[in-house]
Write a protein that holds these residues in place. Structure first.
Motif, mmCIF file in Angstrom:
data_model
loop_
_atom_site.group_PDB
_atom_site.id
_atom_site.type_symbol
_atom_site.label_atom_id
_atom_site.label_comp_id
_atom_site.label_asym_id
_atom_site.label_seq_id
_atom_site.Cartn_x
_atom_site.Cartn_y
_atom_site.Cartn_z
ATOM 1 N N ALA A 78 1.800 4.870 -4.827
ATOM 2 C CA ALA A 78 3.077 4.305 -4.563
ATOM 3 C C ALA A 78 3.106 3.440 -3.275
ATOM 4 C CB ALA A 78 4.171 5.484 -4.409
ATOM 5 N N GLY A 79 3.975 2.675 -3.000
ATOM 6 C CA GLY A 79 4.010 1.742 -1.902
ATOM 7 C C GLY A 79 5.681 1.663 -1.623
ATOM 8 N N SER A 80 5.903 0.683 -0.365
ATOM 9 C CA SER A 80 7.109 0.246 -0.245
ATOM 10 C C SER A 80 7.098 -1.210 0.198
ATOM 11 C CB SER A 80 7.856 1.072 0.686
ATOM 12 O OG SER A 80 9.102 0.539 1.231
ATOM 13 N N LEU A 86 10.974 1.133 -3.264
ATOM 14 C CA LEU A 86 10.094 2.180 -3.375
ATOM 15 C C LEU A 86 9.127 1.660 -4.771
ATOM 16 C CD1 LEU A 86 8.459 4.755 -3.047
ATOM 17 C CD2 LEU A 86 10.347 5.804 -4.242
ATOM 18 N N THR A 137 6.567 7.333 -0.306
ATOM 19 C CA THR A 137 5.337 6.548 -0.542
ATOM 20 C C THR A 137 4.167 7.591 -0.240
ATOM 21 O OG1 THR A 137 6.365 4.472 0.024
ATOM 22 C CG2 THR A 137 3.874 4.647 0.286
ATOM 23 N N SER A 141 1.838 8.727 -3.337
ATOM 24 C CA SER A 141 0.411 8.183 -3.276
ATOM 25 C C SER A 141 -0.559 8.960 -4.394
ATOM 26 C CB SER A 141 -0.146 8.286 -1.838
ATOM 27 O OG SER A 141 -0.368 9.446 -1.363
#
Length: 178
Positions: A78-80, A86, A137, A141
């Motif tokens: 995941a990330g931003s 998101l 996040t 992850s």
């Protein structure tokens, strides 16, 4: 007449449901700081063409020429983006996916900025908890969804504001076998 078009990989039902289950607790604890995207609209964008008068059959031919054959993918990590979106990442045969995505775009400069991802939520303008996206996040992850074989890519038209809750509605214009 122009249309708002993009090329994307659709998610199989089991992949979508796995991610829905993974996000369920986050969604329940959100306290309206995030606007979650409609799972029925989830996809991996390969190329965004925007408002274009280009004939969809030409874009489908362009997608067919970019084909790298079927590829095995999974949603992973995941990330931003900019502290406001998101996203869930993509794992598996990412080298082939990157090459395919680079072949899908019309502007080679755009290929340099591409990152395979799936937006699952957008922050409201003011987050009550400024650490929220970073925490989510971090928590996501380690996410790994089921693997699936991608054997086609779709060309979609986006109808802004016509979907559920005022979101977009996506209409499949055509598909290309990989």
């Amino acid at each position: 007449m122009s249309k708002r078009l993009f090329a994307a990989i659709a998610l199989p039902d089991e992949v979508r449901e796995h991610l829905v289950m993974a996000l369920r607790e986050i969604h329940a604890r959100d306290q309206n700081q995030l606007r979650f995207t409609d799972p029925d609209n989830w996809h991996i964008t390969c190329a965004f063409y925007g408002e274009t008068a280009q004939d969809p059959s030409e874009l489908l031919a362009h997608l067919a020429a970019a084909s790298q054959g079927p590829m095995s993918l999974e949603l992973a990590g995941a990330g931003s983006f900019s502290g406001s979106n998101l996203w869930i990442g993509v794992g598996g045969d990412t080298a082939r996916l990157r090459k395919f995505m680079a072949g899908c775009v019309l502007d080679p400069e755009e290929a340099k900025r591409q990152r395979a991802h799936l937006i699952v939520a957008r922050a409201h303008r003011r987050l009550a908890d400024p650490w929220l996206l970073g925490d989510l996040t971090h928590a996501l992850s380690v996410y790994r969804g089921p693997t699936w074989v991608v054997s086609e890519v779709g060309l979609y038209e986006s109808h802004l504001g016509q979907g559920r809750s005022g979101g977009p509605r996506y209409e499949l214009v055509g598909e290309v076998r990989l």
